[in-house]
Design a protein around this motif. Structure first.
Motif, mmCIF file in Angstrom:
data_model
loop_
_atom_site.group_PDB
_atom_site.id
_atom_site.type_symbol
_atom_site.label_atom_id
_atom_site.label_comp_id
_atom_site.label_asym_id
_atom_site.label_seq_id
_atom_site.Cartn_x
_atom_site.Cartn_y
_atom_site.Cartn_z
ATOM 1 N N PHE A 1 0.874 -1.271 -0.054
ATOM 2 C CA PHE A 1 0.037 -0.061 -0.018
ATOM 3 C C PHE A 1 0.852 1.230 -0.056
ATOM 4 N N ASN A 2 1.663 1.463 0.903
ATOM 5 C CA ASN A 2 2.629 2.556 0.953
ATOM 6 C C ASN A 2 3.596 2.723 -0.179
ATOM 7 N N LEU A 3 4.285 1.763 -0.472
ATOM 8 C CA LEU A 3 5.192 1.889 -1.445
ATOM 9 C C LEU A 3 4.410 1.827 -2.791
ATOM 10 N N ARG A 4 3.328 1.000 -2.763
ATOM 11 C CA ARG A 4 2.530 0.947 -4.177
ATOM 12 C C ARG A 4 3.257 -0.076 -5.031
ATOM 13 N N ARG A 5 4.025 -1.078 -4.260
ATOM 14 C CA ARG A 5 4.569 -2.231 -5.109
ATOM 15 C C ARG A 5 3.949 -3.622 -4.669
ATOM 16 N N PRO A 6 2.812 -3.890 -5.353
ATOM 17 C CA PRO A 6 2.327 -5.411 -4.952
ATOM 18 C C PRO A 6 3.533 -6.376 -5.413
#
Length: 159
Positions: A93-98
């Motif tokens: 969520f925070n780094l937006r790196r699924p």
């Protein structure tokens, strides 16, 4: 009584930290998700139940630990699991790196298996109480994989 209180406090802190690290905003809402993605409201109650069961598991194992060395192993197994548990949300969520979160999931999954194996000699019920956690993380891994497949590539989050 003290182990129950400690387990309850740790569980509440992990749930609160997880909630703070889970920003469900426009970026997440705009991701393509499979039709079988649960509604957002399911995740809070699911994690509350799962982590409550894990806490109960820890209390049972602690109560059955024959000595301080066994209690230390229990604490270390849960400590590693909590760290790995807490890494996933910021990655996703925070780094937006699924994609990075997907790489982290096998380590979380293995930490749950290690918990189950480590607690098995102390309490079979403790192991069974961790099964929903393992199953939910397995489901989450497939969901995470699907989100990565239908949305990749991912770029670093913009400030």
């Amino acid at each position: 009584m003290l182990p129950i209180a400690v387990a309850a406090v740790i569980t509440v802190l992990v749930l609160a930290a997880g909630r703070m690290m889970t920003t469900v905003g426009p970026w997440y809402r705009n991701l393509r998700k499979p039709a079988w993605n649960p509604p957002d409201w399911v995740f809070g109650p699911a994690w509350t139940i799962i982590l409550g069961l894990a806490a109960w598991s820890g209390v049972l194992a602690w109560a059955n630990a024959p000595d301080a060395a066994a209690q230390l192993r229990i604490a270390l197994l849960f400590g590693v699991n909590i760290v790995l548990h807490m890494l996933w949300s910021p990655l996703f969520f925070n780094l937006r790196r699924p994609d990075w979160a997907l790489i982290e999931i096998p380590f979380l999954w293995l930490s749950i298996l290690a918990l189950m194996a480590g607690l098995a000699p102390l309490s079979s019920l403790a192991v069974w109480l961790l099964l929903p956690y393992l199953l939910w993380v397995t489901f989450a891994a497939f969901l995470n994989l699907t989100i990565v497949r239908i949305n990749a590539p991912f770029a670093p989050a913009k400030s």
